[in-house]
Design a protein around this motif. Structure first.
Motif, PDB file in Angstrom:
ATOM      1  N   THR A   1       2.851  -4.224  -5.666  1.00 45.83           N
ATOM      2  CA  THR A   1       1.458  -4.436  -5.296  1.00 45.83           C
ATOM      3  C   THR A   1       1.114  -3.704  -4.006  1.00 45.83           C
ATOM      4  N   LEU A   2      -0.180  -3.431  -3.843  1.00 49.61           N
ATOM      5  CA  LEU A   2      -0.660  -2.867  -2.584  1.00 49.61           C
ATOM      6  C   LEU A   2      -0.469  -3.850  -1.437  1.00 49.61           C
ATOM      7  N   PHE A   3      -0.553  -5.132  -1.723  1.00 47.95           N
ATOM      8  CA  PHE A   3      -0.377  -6.146  -0.687  1.00 47.95           C
ATOM      9  C   PHE A   3       0.999  -6.012  -0.039  1.00 47.95           C
TER      10      PHE A   3
ATOM     11  N   LEU B   1      -9.093  -1.199  -4.771  1.00 50.79           N
ATOM     12  CA  LEU B   1      -8.659  -2.564  -4.470  1.00 50.79           C
ATOM     13  C   LEU B   1      -9.247  -3.567  -5.457  1.00 50.79           C
ATOM     14  N   HIS B   2     -10.052  -3.081  -6.397  1.00 47.62           N
ATOM     15  CA  HIS B   2     -10.834  -3.964  -7.268  1.00 47.62           C
ATOM     16  C   HIS B   2     -10.162  -4.066  -8.650  1.00 47.62           C
TER      17      HIS B   2
ATOM     18  N   PHE C   1     -10.565   7.023  -0.679  1.00 47.14           N
ATOM     19  CA  PHE C   1      -9.494   7.612   0.113  1.00 47.14           C
ATOM     20  C   PHE C   1      -9.269   6.735   1.358  1.00 47.14           C
ATOM     21  N   ASP C   2      -8.337   7.159   2.194  1.00 46.33           N
ATOM     22  CA  ASP C   2      -8.074   6.513   3.492  1.00 46.33           C
ATOM     23  C   ASP C   2      -7.533   5.087   3.352  1.00 46.33           C
ATOM     24  N   THR C   3      -6.888   4.773   2.228  1.00 50.31           N
ATOM     25  CA  THR C   3      -6.251   3.476   2.098  1.00 50.31           C
ATOM     26  C   THR C   3      -5.206   3.312   3.201  1.00 50.31           C
ATOM     27  N   PHE C   4      -5.238   2.175   3.874  1.00 51.79           N
ATOM     28  CA  PHE C   4      -4.354   1.902   5.021  1.00 51.79           C
ATOM     29  C   PHE C   4      -4.457   3.010   6.071  1.00 51.79           C
TER      30      PHE C   4
ATOM     31  N   ASP D   1       2.064  -1.874  10.568  1.00 52.29           N
ATOM     32  CA  ASP D   1       1.978  -2.710  11.770  1.00 52.29           C
ATOM     33  C   ASP D   1       0.732  -3.590  11.783  1.00 52.29           C
ATOM     34  N   ALA D   2      -0.311  -3.163  11.074  1.00 51.56           N
ATOM     35  CA  ALA D   2      -1.540  -3.964  11.038  1.00 51.56           C
ATOM     36  C   ALA D   2      -1.281  -5.361  10.499  1.00 51.56           C
TER      37      ALA D   2
END
Length: 424
Positions: A101-103, A268-269, A256-259, A110-111
């Motif tokens: 998963t993306l999670f 994310l949907h 784009f720009d995921t994380f 670090d976020a």
């Protein structure tokens, strides 16, 4: 041919026919004993931070037909970063599958140390005939379970939503399998194509199909795949680019720009994604994004997402399919800033990389130690984003560079085993 020889041949033929019939019935009965020919879709929310994670059940839906595996129901071809298990009332496991998963990927940044986020996740299982328990767990990079949830599904529950019975997204079949009862179902879905651009999407889906099946072992097993192209129009062309202040109204709201990684293109949907696919023959998903900017992503048993207007479209969609379908790891390493995704004292579950913590069962059967000209299958240091301590099996591979035209022998072996697991 004398009578004795004839009778022997006849006996062998009849015995073989009966055994084949028994195998066919046994193969079908294992599924029909516990499941209906329907899909049960289970939606979850994974939330938390680096120190604590939680899984919450969201909702259940059902749609006609089951398009996943019908054999090896309670077996896993790979461990994954998480697993879903369906059990009977007496605790017998009757279906299992693995996922990433993306999670879990976000937890490596670090976020996640000081902030908490939530991610949608959707899993498909065959619809049970009787009450079952469903357990979902997620694991860290030490292969330890960090969160788990067990809940009950009652098939007669009136709140199980019925989907995929009307208003089905239009789709074209690009390739039909030789045997629809033993095949792997893949759906291409359009993202960032307007209604007027659907012919372009279909052309891109054909291009991606031919790119995948130009590679072994997919070429060898091509007749075992069912491929459809799902025509889901967007209001605008392209995809969102947060780094450039561009936000588009698209079918899957990809970006784009995921994380904060410029090239990381995802959506994310996931509930929206599966809503659009309801009632369509699919298990594996390839999202084609109508953009000229380089990027993509692939998540095991979730989706593969790739741009289509860039010159590297074909190698990228194949590479990302290696992630989403076969669970293959990236074989490249970063020179300046390695990502510590794989602890060196833990063996990765991915079949194409090793830390040598427990190499048995991977590609030791293929090692020839002939590294001359980079042709031999051996242990090459540098993989899994790290220059040291993680090894791949070949000098180069589709999972290492976009310029290499083929999967290496190690990856081909892993893909072949997986296709056979699903279809034999």
């Amino acid at each position: 041919m004398n009578n004795l020889i004839f009778r022997r041949y006849l006996t062998l033929f009849v015995t073989g026919f009966l055994l084949f019939g028994m195998a066919q019935r046994s193969w079908a009965q294992g599924f029909s004993t516990y499941f209906e020919d329907r899909t049960l879709r289970l939606d979850y929310i994974f939330s938390g931070n680096r120190s604590q994670q939680m899984i919450a059940f969201d909702q259940a839906s059902t749609s006609p037909k089951w398009y996943g595996k019908r054999q090896h129901l309670a077996e896993l071809p790979m461990e994954g970063n998480g697993q879903i298990t369906v059990r009977t009332k007496d605790g017998t496991a009757i279906y299992r599958n693995s996922f990433s998963t993306l999670f879990q990927e976000w937890l490596t940044y670090d976020a996640s140390i000081n902030s908490t986020q939530a991610f949608e996740n959707v899993f498909l299982v065959p619809f049970p005939k009787d009450t079952v328990s469903v357990t979902v767990d997620i694991r860290n990079n030490r292969r330890e379970v960090t969160a788990t949830l067990t809940h009950t599904i009652v098939p007669s529950d009136i709140l199980i939503r019925h989907i995929g019975e009307k208003g089905i997204s239009p789709y074209d079949t690009l390739q039909a399998p030789a045997d629809t009862s033993r095949c792997i179902n893949i759906a291409f879905i359009a993202e960032g194509y307007t209604q007027e651009e659907m012919p372009l999407f279909l052309s891109d889906a054909y291009t991606a199909t031919e790119a995948i099946f130009a590679h072994e072992p997919f070429k060898q097993y091509r007749e075992r795949f069912n491929i459809v192209a799902v025509k889901t129009p967007s209001l605008e062309t392209g995809t969102s680019e947060p780094g450039n202040g561009i936000w588009k109204q698209t079918a899957l709201m990809s970006q784009f720009d995921t994380f904060y990684s410029q090239r990381y293109l995802t959506t994310l949907h996931l509930k929206r994604l599966h809503d659009l696919l309801a009632g369509i023959p699919y298990e594996h998903i390839i999202v084609l994004v109508n953009t000229q900017h380089y990027g993509g992503g692939g998540i095991l048993n979730s989706y593969n997402l790739a741009m289509t207007r860039h010159p590297l479209f074909k190698p990228v969609v194949v590479h990302e399919f290696g992630h989403s379908f076969a669970g293959l790891a990236d074989e490249y390493a970063y020179d300046s800033e390695p990502i510590p995704m794989y602890p060196l004292d833990v063996e990765p579950w991915e079949p194409n990389i090793t830390t040598l913590a427990n190499f048995h069962g991977k590609w030791e059967n293929m090692i020839d130690n002939n590294k001359q000209n980079g042709n031999g299958v051996s242990l090459y240091e540098g993989a899994g984003y790290s220059l040291k301590g993680i090894y791949r099996g070949a000098e180069d591979c589709r999972m290492r560079t976009n310029s290499n035209p083929e999967f290496c022998p190690v990856c081909r072996q892993a893909i072949s085993k997986l296709i056979e697991f699903y279809t034999e």
